[in-house]
Design an enzyme around this catalytic site. Structure first.
Site, PDB file in Angstrom:
ATOM      1  CE  LYS A   6       0.808   1.341   4.462  1.00  0.00           C
ATOM      2  NZ  LYS A   6       1.623   2.535   4.811  1.00  0.00           N
ATOM      3  CG  ASP A 137      -0.959   0.100   8.436  1.00  0.00           C
ATOM      4  OD1 ASP A 137      -1.627   0.955   9.042  1.00  0.00           O
ATOM      5  OD2 ASP A 137       0.219   0.268   8.097  1.00  0.00           O
TER       6      ASP A 137
END
EC number: 2.7.1.148
Length: 255
Positions: A6, A137
């Protein structure tokens, strides 16, 4: 199974929760060209480990180990039976300590792989609830969203219909330690209310608009402390690169 990286397009720190963990507002986008791979392979006959990870990097205290132990509290028999015959092979391609969420993505993919392989029938919210006990996350990677506004400590995910330009990546050979960068931020002067006000503007704008209209230091509160701790990062700050997470990966719009 692929575990994608990401990027953080913006990352604003807005306060602390009751545990003194940082609260954030951020735009996460999935990087489909950068990924690790997880697969189940036949276990070597001489292996004595209950749960074995075969990998091209050091796995001690790996977040996947923690996920295995957490799942074992509910599915011990199923996991023991599976891993008496199989090992987990993890091929690392995502740079480590680079702000790309590689460990969190690996953990999310492991949870999804176990849910599928063992037919645990856990829904997305149940998986996210498990992930909150493991890391901040992971929820984004479980969601499968290509772009999302992320808040809280990383567990609140809102899908965002985005316009994402092509990005050109640079991966400096610098291992940025997340905790150290956050600690350096805490030593500075900051205004959580101002950060939150900025974040409310940023989260309404597309990734393309954000990168066109705002400076790198404005978008990521961790760039300045990162460059303070790791002087080699200063050149990227001065050359208008954008930082993902706490570093060290940086990017520009590929024009």
């Amino acid at each position: 199974m692929k575990a994608y990286a990401k990027a953080n397009i913006f990352l604003k720190l807005t306060g602390f929760d009751s545990r003194k963990y940082h609260l954030l507002e951020s735009r996460f986008i999935l990087l489909k060209d950068v990924f690790d791979e997880l697969e189940l392979v036949d276990k070597e006959s001489d292996s004595k480990k209950e749960f074995e990870i075969i990998s091209n990097f050091k796995c001690e205290n790996n977040i996947i180990q923690k996920a295995y132990l957490l799942l074992s509290k509910r599915y011990n028999n199923e996991l023991k039976e599976l891993f008496s015959k199989k090992s987990l092979k993890l091929t690392k391609n995502i740079p480590v300590c680079a702000g790309l969420g590689g460990g969190s993505s690996d953990c999310a993919s492991f949870l999804l792989l176990m849910n599928e392989t063992l037919n645990l029938k856990l829904n997305l919210q149940e998986l996210i609830n498990l992930s909150i006990q493991l890391g901040s996350d992971i929820a984004f990677f479980l969601s499968g969203f290509h772009s999302a506004n992320v808040s809280g400590c990383g567990e609140i995910i809102e899908e965002f219909e985005d316009d994402i330009p092509n990005l050109k990546w640079t991966f400096p050979q610098i291992s940025c330690q997340t905790k150290a960068v956050y600690d350096e931020f805490d030593r500075g002067i900051f205004d959580f209310q101002k950060n939150n006000n900025q974040a409310q503007i940023y989260k309404k704008l597309s990734t393309k608009e954000l990168l066109q209209n705002f400076k790198n230091k404005e978008l990521n509160d961790l760039f300045t402390p990162c460059a303070t701790l790791y002087p080699k990062m200063k050149s990227y700050l001065q050359e208008d690169f954008f930082l993902s997470g706490s570093g060290s990966s940086v990017f520009k719009v590929d024009r």
